[in-house]
Structure formats: C-alpha cells, structure tokens
Design a protein around this motif. Structure first.
Motif: not given
Length: 164
Positions: A51-66, A91-102
């Motif tokens: 359906e092309r709904w907006p759904q994004f993931v953060v890939v960091a250190e070979d895992e889905i971080a969020g 948890p280890k990806y919080r507080g670094q601005g990643i959530g804001r960019k995502l």
C-alpha cells in the motif's frame, strides 16, 4: 555511530519483529506487551509495503534499531486523511537524535502521501516522547485515565495530534 533510515523491506521483517518485541517487553511505552507472531508481522508489513504506507526502520550495527510508521486509520470516514503514528527505538539508541530524524522522515512521507492529521497516544509518564512530539507540533487533545493496566498498575495516556 553509523546508522541508516530506510523504508521497511521484506528482509527487515524478522529484525523489526525482534525490535518491536524488545520494546514491548519493557512494558513502558507500547499498548501491547509482546510482538505478534512472525507470520502475522510478515502479513502486516507486506501489506504496508504493498500500500506504500510510510514505514521506516533504522539499521545500525547490523540490527534494526528502531521503527516509525504512519498508518491510515481503519475507520472509513477518516481513512483518507487521518493516520496513526507508532514508533520505538531499542534502549541503546535512545537520546542520540536518531528518533527525531526517523520521525521527521516518516512525517514528511506521510504528509507527502496526503495525510492531513496524524494521531498518536502516549503514556503520560513518557515525558521524553511527549517533548519530542510537541517539538514536531503535536498538540494534546485528551487525557485517558487508567487507560493502561500492567500488573495491577494503572497509567493514563494522552491523545495527541498533528494537523496540516
């Protein structure tokens, strides 16, 4: 830390489910306490991709971080313009601005898709998330008393929305 924000793809599904499950099991943020079974998640994500709904993931250190998604409201009277935002980070990806960019990437895609109202609910105790949402222009529209009960402990939730 190196990370990449990507539209979700089929090969992300197992990692997305694992991350969703980890955040759910914290019992602090989501409206459920564990992720659905993998096949249910697969059907959900493949439908969103189709359906092309907006759904994004953060890939960091070979895992889905969020993840962050904006999915249409299932009620027919609002589905053409109204959607619900969901997101989470390990948890280890919080507080670094990643959530804001995502979140920015996801909201931009939702607005480009034509949504004019993005809703969410958030636990009243999740002050960091509330501050993030407000910084994007989300406004509190309601308080839901005792909306969550985990192990006999009740929590209130807030309804928030961003309109364009």
């Amino acid at each position: 830390m190196t990370y990449e924000i990507k539209p979700i793809a089929e090969d992300h599904i197992p990692g997305f489910r694992a991350t969703l499950d980890a955040v759910a099991r914290e019992q602090k943020f989501l409206s459920f306490l564990e992720a659905p079974p993998l096949e249910q998640m697969r059907a959900f994500v493949l439908n969103n991709i189709n359906e092309r709904w907006p759904q994004f993931v953060v890939v960091a250190e070979d895992e889905i971080a969020g993840w962050c998604d904006v999915l249409p409201n299932p009620r027919r009277t609002v589905s053409l313009h109204c959607a619900t935002l969901g997101m989470g980070l390990l948890p280890k990806y919080r507080g670094q601005g990643i959530g804001r960019k995502l979140m920015q990437r996801t909201i931009d895609a939702a607005l480009a898709r034509g949504f004019t109202r993005i809703e969410l609910t958030v636990r009243e105790t999740n002050v960091n998330a509330i501050a993030l949402y407000r910084s994007f222009g989300f406004e509190t529209e309601g308080l839901h008393r005792k909306a969550v009960c985990i192990e006999g402990r009740y929590e209130n939730t807030l309804s928030m929305a961003l309109t364009s």
